[in-house]
Scaffold this motif. Sequence first.
Motif, PDB file in Angstrom:
ATOM      1  N   LEU A   1      43.376  42.492  43.185  1.00 12.91           N
ATOM      2  CA  LEU A   1      42.214  42.847  44.002  1.00 12.91           C
ATOM      3  C   LEU A   1      41.086  43.154  43.025  1.00 12.91           C
ATOM      4  O   LEU A   1      41.046  44.240  42.439  1.00 12.91           O
ATOM      5  N   GLU A   2      40.208  42.177  42.811  1.00  9.56           N
ATOM      6  CA  GLU A   2      39.234  42.368  41.730  1.00  9.56           C
ATOM      7  C   GLU A   2      37.922  41.640  41.974  1.00  9.56           C
ATOM      8  O   GLU A   2      37.184  41.362  41.040  1.00  9.56           O
ATOM      9  N   THR A   3      37.625  41.372  43.265  1.00  2.00           N
ATOM     10  CA  THR A   3      36.286  40.881  43.614  1.00  2.00           C
ATOM     11  C   THR A   3      35.843  41.633  44.864  1.00  2.00           C
ATOM     12  O   THR A   3      36.680  42.101  45.656  1.00  2.00           O
TER      13      THR A   3
ATOM     14  N   THR B   1      54.713  36.224  35.855  1.00  3.19           N
ATOM     15  CA  THR B   1      53.651  35.656  35.044  1.00  3.19           C
ATOM     16  C   THR B   1      52.323  35.858  35.766  1.00  3.19           C
ATOM     17  O   THR B   1      52.280  35.873  37.010  1.00  3.19           O
ATOM     18  N   ARG B   2      51.239  36.058  34.975  1.00  4.05           N
ATOM     19  CA  ARG B   2      49.898  36.037  35.566  1.00  4.05           C
ATOM     20  C   ARG B   2      49.297  34.687  35.218  1.00  4.05           C
ATOM     21  O   ARG B   2      49.012  34.426  34.045  1.00  4.05           O
ATOM     22  N   VAL B   3      49.128  33.839  36.236  1.00  3.45           N
ATOM     23  CA  VAL B   3      48.569  32.508  36.001  1.00  3.45           C
ATOM     24  C   VAL B   3      47.044  32.588  35.963  1.00  3.45           C
ATOM     25  O   VAL B   3      46.458  33.600  36.335  1.00  3.45           O
TER      26      VAL B   3
ATOM     27  N   LEU C   1      48.892  34.661  31.189  1.00  2.00           N
ATOM     28  CA  LEU C   1      48.259  33.386  30.839  1.00  2.00           C
ATOM     29  C   LEU C   1      46.737  33.436  31.054  1.00  2.00           C
ATOM     30  O   LEU C   1      46.033  32.531  30.622  1.00  2.00           O
ATOM     31  N   GLU C   2      46.259  34.483  31.741  1.00  2.04           N
ATOM     32  CA  GLU C   2      44.844  34.492  32.156  1.00  2.04           C
ATOM     33  C   GLU C   2      43.954  35.221  31.146  1.00  2.04           C
ATOM     34  O   GLU C   2      44.075  34.986  29.935  1.00  2.04           O
ATOM     35  N   ASP C   3      43.082  36.078  31.624  1.00  6.95           N
ATOM     36  CA  ASP C   3      42.097  36.742  30.759  1.00  6.95           C
ATOM     37  C   ASP C   3      42.811  37.464  29.616  1.00  6.95           C
ATOM     38  O   ASP C   3      43.920  37.990  29.790  1.00  6.95           O
ATOM     39  N   ALA C   4      42.151  37.477  28.458  1.00  2.40           N
ATOM     40  CA  ALA C   4      42.681  37.991  27.180  1.00  2.40           C
ATOM     41  C   ALA C   4      43.435  36.907  26.409  1.00  2.40           C
ATOM     42  O   ALA C   4      43.740  37.096  25.228  1.00  2.40           O
TER      43      ALA C   4
ATOM     44  N   PRO D   1      45.218  35.980  40.030  1.00  2.00           N
ATOM     45  CA  PRO D   1      43.993  36.758  39.846  1.00  2.00           C
ATOM     46  C   PRO D   1      42.870  36.334  40.797  1.00  2.00           C
ATOM     47  O   PRO D   1      42.917  35.249  41.379  1.00  2.00           O
ATOM     48  N   LYS D   2      41.889  37.219  40.925  1.00  2.00           N
ATOM     49  CA  LYS D   2      40.612  36.914  41.601  1.00  2.00           C
ATOM     50  C   LYS D   2      40.798  36.356  43.006  1.00  2.00           C
ATOM     51  O   LYS D   2      40.089  35.436  43.418  1.00  2.00           O
ATOM     52  N   VAL D   3      41.765  36.934  43.733  1.00  2.00           N
ATOM     53  CA  VAL D   3      42.003  36.509  45.118  1.00  2.00           C
ATOM     54  C   VAL D   3      40.862  37.017  45.990  1.00  2.00           C
ATOM     55  O   VAL D   3      40.524  38.199  45.955  1.00  2.00           O
TER      56      VAL D   3
ATOM     57  N   ALA E   1      38.301  45.971  36.005  1.00  2.00           N
ATOM     58  CA  ALA E   1      37.314  45.349  35.110  1.00  2.00           C
ATOM     59  C   ALA E   1      36.561  44.236  35.843  1.00  2.00           C
ATOM     60  O   ALA E   1      35.333  44.260  35.957  1.00  2.00           O
ATOM     61  N   ASP E   2      37.306  43.278  36.384  1.00  2.00           N
ATOM     62  CA  ASP E   2      36.642  42.209  37.133  1.00  2.00           C
ATOM     63  C   ASP E   2      35.945  42.746  38.372  1.00  2.00           C
ATOM     64  O   ASP E   2      34.880  42.249  38.756  1.00  2.00           O
ATOM     65  N   LEU E   3      36.559  43.743  39.005  1.00  2.00           N
ATOM     66  CA  LEU E   3      35.943  44.285  40.229  1.00  2.00           C
ATOM     67  C   LEU E   3      34.596  44.930  39.912  1.00  2.00           C
ATOM     68  O   LEU E   3      33.622  44.748  40.652  1.00  2.00           O
TER      69      LEU E   3
HETATM   70 MG    MG Z   1      40.799  40.653  35.884  1.00  2.00          MG
END
Ligand code: MG
Length: 348
Positions: free
Chosen positions: A156-158, A91-93, A59-62, A122-124, A183-185
């Motif tokens: 894990l992306e920050t 699911t990815r919220v 459901l998130e990025d893309a 995401p982005k925890v 990518a986000d990291l």
């Molecule tokens: Mg990401």
Amino acid sequence: MTKVPRKFYEPLAIGAPQPYREPPVALERMIHFFPPQNEKLRAKVPDMAGQVDVLLGNLEDAIPADAKEAARAGFVEIAKGADLGTTGLWTRVNCLNSPWFLDDITEIVAAAGNKVDVVMLPKVEGPWDIHYLDQLLAQLEARHGVTRPIMIHAILETALGVENVSAIAAASPRMHGMSLGPADLAASRGMKTTRVGGGHPFYGVLEDAHGEGAARTLYQQDLWHFTVARMVDACVSNGIKAFYGPFGDFADSEACEAQFRNAFLLGCVGAWSLHPKQIDIAKQVFSPDVKEVLFAKRILEAMPDGTGAVMIDGKMQDDATWKQAKVIVDLARLVAAKDPAMAEAYGL
Ligand code: MG
Ligand code: GLV
């Protein structure tokens, strides 16, 4: 301050299911992403379920902003209708500060809370993000009569998330595991790469100068080594699983395989597949090698109680190699239970 052990395992809402003491055992070599707003792909889900270990409705990025609600509705439809057998449904919220997160969670748990195994968040950035979702899930589980806890998988992306990785892994008995999000990291850290995972031609070690004018080779290094290893330690020390996330260059299967294999060797149990051809790459990489399994079985057989020392083919084995062998054979058993051809190859 951490919670006292007794409180740690109390349900966070009256009527919510008892948190797991031991997470359920599952084979999760690949987490296969699909965009649930796409009707054609939704029709293929039952077929897909036979080919992958985990199916994840993204459901998130893309997912474009104007398709967020359709994606959520499509996921709910799948979750309510499909019987996926032993294949996990995740699911990815959207992330906690987005305009969609609250409806993602409330609608999905209300409509299909008993069908969803894991919510990927995401982005925890720290344990506070997990505590919030933990409490909210418990309230919703209680309200909607959900009978087993929905687990949380953090991305894990920050930079701050990496700083707090151990506290995130320890935040709740609801934690399933963690995936590296390169990518986000990369964006969060200010790394100078536009790739989704994999190496970078400029990140390397230049060999010593050797003679006037002699060409010097730059040996490429792994940009993700440190973070993957740190994530594995945080996860495994807390009894949860580590995964490598996305590999964006679908055309370069060899590089994808190399990235997945590095993660596997360092202790990860699976990776994301974003393209059908990455499913087989993950299957191959994250199933233990047949020769390794056969050798590991010999170690276990030679040391029935796991102690002492024996020589096998000139190599010393002791209590520690017995444990290494057990990791490999236990994983092979999970693979064998799902895949008859592999069961035969492993002799299990
Ligand atoms: Mg990401
Ligand atoms: C995954 O979500 C990533 O950002 O790499």
